[in-house]
Design an enzyme around this catalytic site. Structure first.
Site, mmCIF file in Angstrom:
data_model
loop_
_atom_site.group_PDB
_atom_site.id
_atom_site.type_symbol
_atom_site.label_atom_id
_atom_site.label_comp_id
_atom_site.label_asym_id
_atom_site.label_seq_id
_atom_site.Cartn_x
_atom_site.Cartn_y
_atom_site.Cartn_z
ATOM 1 N N PRO A 35 -1.925 -2.576 3.039
ATOM 2 C CG PRO A 35 -2.982 -1.080 4.727
ATOM 3 C CD PRO A 35 -2.047 -2.235 4.892
ATOM 4 C CD GLU A 36 -0.347 -3.184 -1.810
ATOM 5 O OE1 GLU A 36 -0.079 -1.471 -3.754
ATOM 6 O OE2 GLU A 36 0.240 -3.518 -2.395
#
Ligand SMILES: [Zn+2]
Length: 323
Positions: free
Chosen positions: A2-3
């Site tokens: 996840p960014e």
């Protein structure tokens, strides 16, 4: 992993469900995900605390509580979901990466659920992380910006003021590839492999271009592209390439709109050229050899004359992997 857009989506969706609610108990099931304290102390520190605010810094989720802040990093495969008091776990839930049978809601508590926050009234926040690269820690009061893991973070890309950033934040004379710099959290916080590849494509810059070979015009084009791809990611509620889920357990939709990431060997959506896959900064990297042709600056040409010192011939690049 996840960014920024995935974490931002989680924060925006989770906040309204939990802000103002009280934590009745915290059940930490895998002690090694917790940094700096014992699980017993952790549970007693959280018990009875109200959740004042949920926010994001880089890829970190921060729950500001009455007396401390709970910080969560989702690692590679972390999922932070919210189950309402009346939520009935879906017994027929099947997790799959093939997309043939997609999960319909919040994943039931299982061996990968490492933290459960039980809120007053029966609601729960679940932190699930199959690969356990996630991290959990507590910071006194609202001092999370001072924690060593957060104090090193660079600027937030979404609020970036580009002219000022260009003047002070690009390392001068750096021989690192630009892709490596984009992944450096002390440069820009929250950009990871997906959005770095997408931003480089959008700005027409080859991922191996050396930072020192990028002029101000290219740098500013790149930063605009970073902001654009991150905003698009948020609009699409994040990229569910593998494990990322929204707080309600459903997938984001940005994976359907990616231009290069995960598309090595497929045709470029802009020009039809086959997208190339390689390794840059130890990370799988995809780019279009036509749209992102590497500019041959004088510096790069000089470097090529020294055996082993410069970029090698196309197709024999160190670490190149089949698409
Ligand atoms: Zn192309």
């Amino acid at each position: 992993m996840p960014e920024l857009p995935e974490v931002e989506t989680i924060v925006r969706m989770l906040g309204p469900h939990v802000e103002g609610k009280r934590i009745e108990s915290a059940d930490l099931r895998l002690g090694r995900m917790l940094l700096g304290m014992t699980t017993v102390n952790f549970a007693s520190a959280l018990k009875g605390q109200a959740i004042d605010r949920v926010l994001r810094r880089g890829k970190y989720i921060i729950l500001e509580l009455g007396g401390c802040s709970l910080v969560i990093h989702l690692g590679m495969t972390g999922q932070l979901t919210f189950s309402p008091a009346d939520y009935v776990e879906n017994a027929g839930f099947i997790r799959t990466v093939t997309g043939l049978e997609k999960p319909k809601g919040v994943h039931p508590v299982d061996k990968h659920t490492h933290l459960i926050l039980n809120l007053a009234g029966g609601e729960r926040v679940l932190f699930r992380d199959p690969r356990t690269f996630g991290k959990i820690f507590l910071v006194p009061g609202r001092d999370w910006p001072l924690h060593p893991r957060l104090s090193i973070l660079g600027e937030e890309p979404l609020t970036l003021r580009i002219p000022a950033f260009l003047k002070r934040s690009f390392p001068t004379g750096s021989a690192r590839p630009i892709k490596a710099l984009l992944l450096d959290q002390s440069f820009l916080a929250g950009v990871g492999n997906i959005y770095a590849d997408e931003a480089l494509f959008r700005s027409g810059i080859h991922p191996m271009t050396l930072v020192r070979d990028l002029g101000d015009e290219a740098r500013s084009r790149l930063l605009e592209a970073v902001k654009d791809v991150l905003r698009k990611g948020i609009r699409n509620s994040g990229t569910s390439f593998s494990d990322y889920r929204k707080p309600d357990g459903t997938e984001g939709s940005n994976q359907e709109r990616l231009k290069v990431y995960g598309r090595g060997g497929e045709p470029c959506r802009a020009c039809g050229t086959t997208l190339e896959k390689s390794l840059v900064a130890q990370r799988g990297t995809v780019h279009c050899p036509k749209c992102q042709a590497r500019a041959r600056t004088r510096t790069a040409k000089q470097a090529e004359r020294i055996p082993g010192a410069g970029p090698r011939k196309s197709g024999k690049r160190a670490g190149a992997v089949p698409a």
